[in-house]
Design a protein around this motif. Structure first.
Motif, mmCIF file in Angstrom:
data_model
loop_
_atom_site.group_PDB
_atom_site.id
_atom_site.type_symbol
_atom_site.label_atom_id
_atom_site.label_comp_id
_atom_site.label_asym_id
_atom_site.label_seq_id
_atom_site.Cartn_x
_atom_site.Cartn_y
_atom_site.Cartn_z
ATOM 1 N N VAL A 1 0.829 -1.203 0.000
ATOM 2 C CA VAL A 1 0.000 0.000 0.000
ATOM 3 C C VAL A 1 0.866 1.257 0.000
ATOM 4 N N THR A 2 1.944 1.233 0.756
ATOM 5 C CA THR A 2 2.836 2.391 0.793
ATOM 6 C C THR A 2 3.460 2.655 -0.563
ATOM 7 N N ASP A 3 3.902 1.597 -1.230
ATOM 8 C CA ASP A 3 4.583 1.779 -2.515
ATOM 9 C C ASP A 3 3.609 2.160 -3.634
ATOM 10 N N LEU A 4 2.454 1.531 -3.680
ATOM 11 C CA LEU A 4 1.542 1.725 -4.805
ATOM 12 C C LEU A 4 0.527 2.843 -4.585
ATOM 13 N N LEU A 5 0.152 3.099 -3.343
ATOM 14 C CA LEU A 5 -0.909 4.064 -3.084
ATOM 15 C C LEU A 5 -0.417 5.304 -2.348
ATOM 16 N N THR A 6 0.150 5.114 -1.163
ATOM 17 C CA THR A 6 0.497 6.260 -0.327
ATOM 18 C C THR A 6 1.525 7.155 -0.995
ATOM 19 N N ASN A 7 2.662 6.594 -1.404
ATOM 20 C CA ASN A 7 3.723 7.409 -2.000
ATOM 21 C C ASN A 7 3.278 8.045 -3.311
ATOM 22 N N ASN A 8 2.538 7.315 -4.120
ATOM 23 C CA ASN A 8 2.060 7.887 -5.376
ATOM 24 C C ASN A 8 1.066 9.020 -5.127
ATOM 25 N N ALA A 9 0.243 8.885 -4.089
ATOM 26 C CA ALA A 9 -0.685 9.970 -3.746
ATOM 27 C C ALA A 9 0.075 11.207 -3.289
ATOM 28 N N LEU A 10 1.130 11.019 -2.504
ATOM 29 C CA LEU A 10 1.936 12.161 -2.059
ATOM 30 C C LEU A 10 2.618 12.833 -3.239
ATOM 31 N N ARG A 11 3.105 12.053 -4.196
ATOM 32 C CA ARG A 11 3.744 12.644 -5.373
ATOM 33 C C ARG A 11 2.723 13.344 -6.267
ATOM 34 N N PHE A 12 1.491 12.861 -6.274
ATOM 35 C CA PHE A 12 0.466 13.472 -7.113
ATOM 36 C C PHE A 12 0.092 14.860 -6.603
ATOM 37 N N PHE A 13 0.093 15.053 -5.283
ATOM 38 C CA PHE A 13 -0.319 16.318 -4.702
ATOM 39 C C PHE A 13 0.836 17.292 -4.489
ATOM 40 N N GLU A 14 2.070 16.905 -4.780
ATOM 41 C CA GLU A 14 3.189 17.810 -4.539
ATOM 42 C C GLU A 14 3.195 18.946 -5.558
ATOM 43 N N PRO A 15 3.475 20.186 -5.121
ATOM 44 C CA PRO A 15 3.454 21.335 -6.038
ATOM 45 C C PRO A 15 4.556 21.284 -7.077
#
Length: 217
Positions: free
Chosen positions: A105-119
């Protein structure tokens, strides 16, 4: 009426104006296609906020990031620790499955979500332990999840041992595992380990800069 219509028919269109019009349109389209970060003018944050829509109450980005990480950790606890408690009687088996699921979940969801919202690219790397991408990060995140889960297990063990010693009741477990508190514990350990990593990297970077400046002098 016929004379006016004859005059209108004989009137020639202004070719120069039409040519300039299409020239301007062509240049605008070309500028739009070739636009990127290198040739785009800088726009202040205040100017950008004028065209952004959203709630009037602004929430800091770091608060959103921590809430997102806490939610994913709590969701894993809900689906795997609570969901598999009736099928797995062995605690080690439950922890193994939970750690594996947390890493995925961290690799596929959490980290990708954080990268998606980064300015900007890499702005949220300070909230991610494994910043590399690819197959290597997949296995590293699973290994890292087992480490964090081990510390969370130790926190529960210390709290329950302390409460048991205080109450003197050894028949029940004072503090059980549930998604909200588990997510907070997992988030706290995760951020503490990330802070340690960033501190160590910063120390090595400063030492390298000092050695580099000494060698140049």
């Amino acid at each position: 009426m016929s004379k006016r219509t004859d005059k209108n028919k004989n009137r020639k269109p202004d070719v120069s104006k039409e040519a300039n019009y299409y020239k301007l349109k062509t240049k605008a389209v070309q500028d739009l296609v070739e636009a990127d970060e290198s040739n785009s003018p800088e726009v202040s944050e205040e100017e950008l906020n004028k065209y952004r829509s959203g709630p009037k109450i602004k929430v800091a980005d770091w608060v959103k990031i921590l809430l997102l990480k806490w939610w994913f950790a709590g969701a894993v606890c809900f689906f795997f620790i609570w969901g598999l408690s009736g099928y797995m009687s062995n605690m080690l088996d439950t922890l193994f499955v939970t750690g594996f699921a947390m890493g995925v979940v961290t690799d596929l969801l959490t980290n990708n979500a954080l990268r998606f919202f980064e300015p900007t690219p890499g702005a949220n790397d300070r909230y991610i332990m494994v910043t590399k991408r690819g197959y290597v990060s997949f296995f590293l995140n699973i290994l890292y999840a087992f480490i964090v889960l081990f510390f969370v297990y130790c926190i529960y063990a210390v709290i329950n041992y302390t409460l048991t010693r205080i109450s003197g009741n050894t028949d029940t477990i004072p503090l059980g595992v549930e998604p909200i508190l588990f997510g907070l514990f997992y988030l706290g350990v995760d951020q503490l380990l990330i802070w340690c990593k960033l501190t160590i990297v910063d120390i090595f970077r400063k030492a390298r800069n000092v050695n580099g400046s000494r060698s140049e002098s």
